[in-house]
Write an enzyme that holds these catalytic residues in place. Structure first.
Site, PDB file in Angstrom:
ATOM      1  N   TYR A   1      -2.062  -0.238  10.495  1.00 19.38           N
ATOM      2  CA  TYR A   1      -2.307  -0.880   9.194  1.00 19.38           C
ATOM      3  C   TYR A   1      -1.116  -0.683   8.254  1.00 19.38           C
ATOM      4  O   TYR A   1      -0.590  -1.639   7.672  1.00 19.38           O
ATOM      5  CB  TYR A   1      -3.581  -0.308   8.548  1.00 19.38           C
ATOM      6  CG  TYR A   1      -3.670  -0.648   7.080  1.00 19.38           C
ATOM      7  CD1 TYR A   1      -4.020  -1.930   6.672  1.00 19.38           C
ATOM      8  CD2 TYR A   1      -3.342   0.308   6.107  1.00 19.38           C
ATOM      9  CE1 TYR A   1      -4.048  -2.249   5.321  1.00 19.38           C
ATOM     10  CE2 TYR A   1      -3.379  -0.009   4.758  1.00 19.38           C
ATOM     11  CZ  TYR A   1      -3.726  -1.289   4.368  1.00 19.38           C
ATOM     12  OH  TYR A   1      -3.742  -1.603   3.034  1.00 19.38           O
TER      13      TYR A   1
ATOM     14  N   LYS B   1       1.865  -3.431   6.561  1.00 15.55           N
ATOM     15  CA  LYS B   1       2.261  -3.584   5.157  1.00 15.55           C
ATOM     16  C   LYS B   1       3.767  -3.402   4.992  1.00 15.55           C
ATOM     17  O   LYS B   1       4.423  -4.129   4.257  1.00 15.55           O
ATOM     18  CB  LYS B   1       1.499  -2.581   4.278  1.00 15.55           C
ATOM     19  CG  LYS B   1       0.013  -2.887   4.169  1.00 15.55           C
ATOM     20  CD  LYS B   1      -0.223  -4.209   3.446  1.00 15.55           C
ATOM     21  CE  LYS B   1      -1.685  -4.598   3.391  1.00 15.55           C
ATOM     22  NZ  LYS B   1      -1.910  -5.899   2.707  1.00 15.55           N
TER      23      LYS B   1
ATOM     24  N   SER C   1       0.839  -1.206   0.000  1.00 18.43           N
ATOM     25  CA  SER C   1       0.000   0.000   0.000  1.00 18.43           C
ATOM     26  C   SER C   1       0.868   1.248   0.000  1.00 18.43           C
ATOM     27  O   SER C   1       1.969   1.258   0.581  1.00 18.43           O
ATOM     28  CB  SER C   1      -0.856  -0.005   1.270  1.00 18.43           C
ATOM     29  OG  SER C   1      -1.503   1.243   1.434  1.00 18.43           O
TER      30      SER C   1
END
Ligand code: UDP
Length: 326
Positions: free
Chosen positions: A141, A145, A117
């Site tokens: 989050y 990643k 991402s």
């Protein structure tokens, strides 16, 4: 090729599975079907499993027999939820990745495309972002990643792994109406939700240092994003990539929130008058990809424009919400 797709019943995974089938690849999906829906991929075998469970390692090892390459989507992706439940996000996203890598090692599968991402970059301002920009995610989050990418770097240093980490920018649209995004987590579905409720769309902040004062993002059509995965798969499967290589997947063009809302008004035929609300904490003014590495090394570039994105999203929303209008 035979491809194992984790999270293949999701919004992006479903598009990749469809394109793999269309070009004649043999696909098997592993998905826990919590946010995914096997109705997206009716002709594909789905093994139902949570990758973060210890039992996932032997299950995946068996499922990887005869597989040439893996595409790994399965993960949790809500930034707000990751702030509230960080330990669970690490268990799910980092733990799931660790189990997948253990199974790939046991099954001697060495080619992987990882769903990363643009959140790995954290706060960014100004010019388009190349892959060499500093990584400094601002949410749990985003950190899951980045840790996923770092795990790939380290595993690739210890055994013959070839991986591509695709850093997605703002994904929207639908490759076919039934494959649209059913989650309401991003700008386009959030505007649709307001329209369904008979309310005006909301702009989170109109005083940013951008041409019209609203935030600028790089919106990429999900079908273009899917084709980037196929190009990356070919590169890792053929050995054109060694180690773990990150790629930005965006268009290189920015669109503001106001431009997006105008495009939605044009696609829907509705007269939309947005309401300006407070800035949302953590939003950067401008996030636009420099996608030149994907073009030069994968031979990939986006083909769809903003109108394609918004019109396909609207058509899908009409089908999936069961309330045609406009
Ligand atoms: N946004 C907005 N109104 C909404 C939803 C989002 O103004 O109802 C803005 C948000 O502040 C950001 C942009 O739209 O500037 C894209 O937000 P999204 O959550 O889709 O993606 P992000 O870039 O934050 O990952």
């Amino acid at each position: 090729m035979r491809i194992l797709v984790t999270g293949g019943a999701g919004y992006i995974g479903g598009h990749v599975v469809l394109q793999l089938q269309q070009r004649g690849d043999d696909v098997v999906v592993v998905d826990d079907l919590v946010t995914g829906d096997s109705a997206r991929i009716p002709d594909v075998p789905v093994l139902r499993a949570d990758l973060s469970e210890p039992s996932a390692v032997p299950m995946l090892t068996d499922a990887l027999a005869g597989v040439d390459a893996v595409v790994h989507f399965a993960a949790r992706k809500r930034v707000d939820e990751s702030v509230l439940r960080p330990a669970w996000y690490y268990q799910q996203n980092v733990g799931g990745m660790a189990n997948l890598l253990l199974a790939m090692e046991a099954a001697r599968v060495s080619a992987l495309v990882f769903s990363s991402s643009a959140a790995v970059y954290g706060s960014t301002e100004g010019d388009s972002i190349p892959e060499s920009s500093p990584t400094s995610p601002i949410s749990p989050y985003g950190r899951t990643k980045l840790i996923g990418e770092q795990m790939l770097d380290e595993v690739a240093a210890s055994r013959p792994l070839r991986a591509a980490s695709l850093r997605y920018f703002n994904v929207a649209g639908a490759g076919s109406p039934r494959l649209g995004d059913t989650a309401v987590l991003n700008l386009v579905p959030m505007v649709f939700e307001k329209l369904d409720a008979g309310e005006e769309p909301v702009i989170f902040g109109a005083d940013y240092p951008t041409p019209d004062g609203t935030c600028v993002r790089d919106y990429i059509h999900v079908a273009d994003l899917a084709s980037a995965h196929l190009a990356a798969l070919d590169a890792v499967a053929s050995g054109a990539i060694s180690g773990n290589r990150p790629f930005n997947i965006g268009t290189g063009r920015g669109s503001s929130v106001r431009e997006m809302i105008s495009a939605i008004a044009a696609a829907s035929g509705l007269d939309l008058v947005p309401r300006v609300a407070e800035r949302r904490p953590g939003d950067a003014a401008i996030v636009v990809a420099d996608p030149s590495r994907a073009r030069s090394e994968l031979g990939w570039e986006a083909r769809h424009d903003l109108r394609d994105i918004v019109e396909s999203a609207w058509a899908s929303h009409q089908l999936l919400s069961g309330s045609p209008r406009g």
